[in-house]
Design an enzyme around this catalytic site. Structure first.
Site, PDB file in Angstrom:
ATOM      1  N   ASP A 160      -1.659   6.524   6.143  1.00 59.81           N
ATOM      2  CA  ASP A 160      -2.620   5.721   5.910  1.00 59.81           C
ATOM      3  C   ASP A 160      -3.043   4.808   6.839  1.00 59.81           C
ATOM      4  OD1 ASP A 160      -4.278   3.993   4.721  1.00 59.81           O
ATOM      5  OD2 ASP A 160      -2.960   3.563   2.840  1.00 59.81           O
ATOM      6  N   TRP A 169       0.946  -1.318   0.028  1.00 57.00           N
ATOM      7  CA  TRP A 169       0.028   0.044  -0.125  1.00 57.00           C
ATOM      8  C   TRP A 169       0.880   1.222  -0.083  1.00 57.00           C
ATOM      9  CZ3 TRP A 169      -4.393  -0.608  -2.121  1.00 57.00           C
ATOM     10  CH2 TRP A 169      -5.105  -1.657  -1.874  1.00 57.00           C
ATOM     11  N   LYS A 174     -12.111  -1.896   6.754  1.00 56.00           N
ATOM     12  CA  LYS A 174     -11.307  -2.795   7.445  1.00 56.00           C
ATOM     13  C   LYS A 174     -11.887  -2.679   8.869  1.00 56.00           C
ATOM     14  CE  LYS A 174      -8.725  -2.607   3.810  1.00 56.00           C
ATOM     15  NZ  LYS A 174      -8.415  -2.003   2.823  1.00 56.00           N
TER      16      LYS A 174
END
Ligand code: PLP
Length: 365
Positions: free
Chosen positions: A176, A102, A200
């Protein structure tokens, strides 16, 4: 058939009480005489839901007043591009610590807009570790420094054992937090901006939370349409256009559930317990299972592991599913197995997985 333990990485398991409440309220919300999914985002009913969700999230994460909270569409990936458009001048330097898949995606989103500098990367090492902050090569006059708090695929996470994130002075730290937000207390004041897709740890896919220090919203950034402008979203209360209202409502139910369960302190306790159980099952298997991440950066949220004999992986996954343990297949980037154990996964679910792993090894080891 009944609900199984769902280890999916995202969209991920939602708390069962939240699903039940949403089910009970689906046809008619309060005295609106219509579903919350059917009414205007500017109706007093939805405005109340929206304001309560924000207030609850502020309470849950102790978000200071000088931070704006936005509820936006577009997912985490869109925010990865927007941070450059909003906070960096064209071609200005921006520093990235790439600690996994990511982090790489975040870097890719901004390459057209800024001079993206890889301050550190764990890629040569297969992202099994995070380079120590003392080795980061930070640029002078960077617009910001971007990190990925938890790498959902590679299973590495900044942990206290790793050390402290560096003091960056006037350079704001952007993070993030998609896959670890609200899993433990967070000192928001250390960050210029925190973003997290909800699917999530916070709720359903389709809404993304952005927490941004208000003074940063004054930055000029780059030419951009209003819809890509965080300051405009903040001014409009995240209602510049039709927001993802049903997802916002569901996330709000999750915030209330988390507060009622004891807040982030309690989820930190549960997360530590779940991670301890699962890593102990792996490390105690005599090599039958293995996790390759350095111990001081092992993720509490996503645990990738491999079977010594990869030919057994397919049987492991199929039999786990039979046993009511879903979605354990590793991400295609890594293969193997991955268990995502976010806030909505009860400790008993991880205990059931650890028990299954032991039993599978007995039969097949
Ligand atoms: C899932 C995830 C993303 C991507 O989220 P989208 O909502 O699909 O854009 C980005 N970063 C992290 C850490 C993630 O876990």
């Amino acid at each position: 058939m009944s609900r199984a333990y769902n280890f999916a990485a995202g969209p991920a398991a939602l708390p069962e009480p939240v699903l039940r409440q949403a089910q009970a309220e689906l046809l008619e919300w309060g005295d609106a005489r219509a579903s919350i999914a059917e009414i205007s985002h500017r109706s007093p009913e939805f405005m109340r839901v929206a304001a309560e969700a924000e207030a609850d999230l502020r309470r849950l994460l102790s978000i200071p007043d000088d931070y704006a909270v936005l509820f936006l569409a577009g997912g985490a990936t869109t925010q990865q591009a927007l941070v450059a458009l909003n906070f960096a001048a064209p071609g200005q330097a921006a520093d990235y610590v790439v600690s996994g898949h990511w982090g790489k995606v975040a870097l890719k989103q901004v390459q057209a807009y800024v001079d993206a500098n890889v301050a550190a990367s764990g890629e040569a090492d297969g992202f099994r570790d995070i380079p120590p902050a003392s080795q980061w090569r930070l640029s002078k006059d960077a617009a910001y420094l971007h990190v990925t708090a938890n790498e959902t695929i590679h299973g590495v996470e900044f942990r206290p054992e790793w050390g402290a994130l560096p003091e960056t002075g006037d350079v704001p730290l952007f993070a993030d937090f998609s896959s670890s937000i609200a899993s433990e207390p967070l000192d928001v004041s250390k960050f210029g901006l925190v973003y997290a897709g909800a699917q999530k740890n916070l709720g359903p896919v389709g809404v993304t939370v952005v927490i941004v220090r208000r003074d940063l919203l004054e930055r000029a950034g780059q030419p951009r349409a209003d819809i890509f402008n965080y300051a405009s979203h903040a001014k409009a209360g995240s209602m510049l256009n039709t927001p993802p209202s049903y997802n916002w409502y569901l996330a709000g139910l999750v915030f209330k559930w988390m507060l009622a369960e004891g807040g982030v302190v309690e989820f930190a306790r549960r997360s530590a317990e779940k991670a301890r159980l699962l890593y102990a099952a792996i490390d105690g298997s005599g090599g039958f299972y293995r996790n390759e991440v350095a111990s001081n950066v092992r993720s509490r949220m996503n645990v990738p592991f491999f079977l010594q004999d990869d030919a057994l992986t397919a049987a492991f996954l199929a039999e786990a599913k039979e046993a009511g343990l879903l979605a354990l297949k590793g991400h295609r980037v890594l293969g193997g197995v991955r268990a995502s154990i976010y806030n909505a996964m009860p400790v008993e679910g991880v205990r059931a997985l650890a028990g299954f792993m032991h039993e599978f090894q007995q039969r097949r080891g």
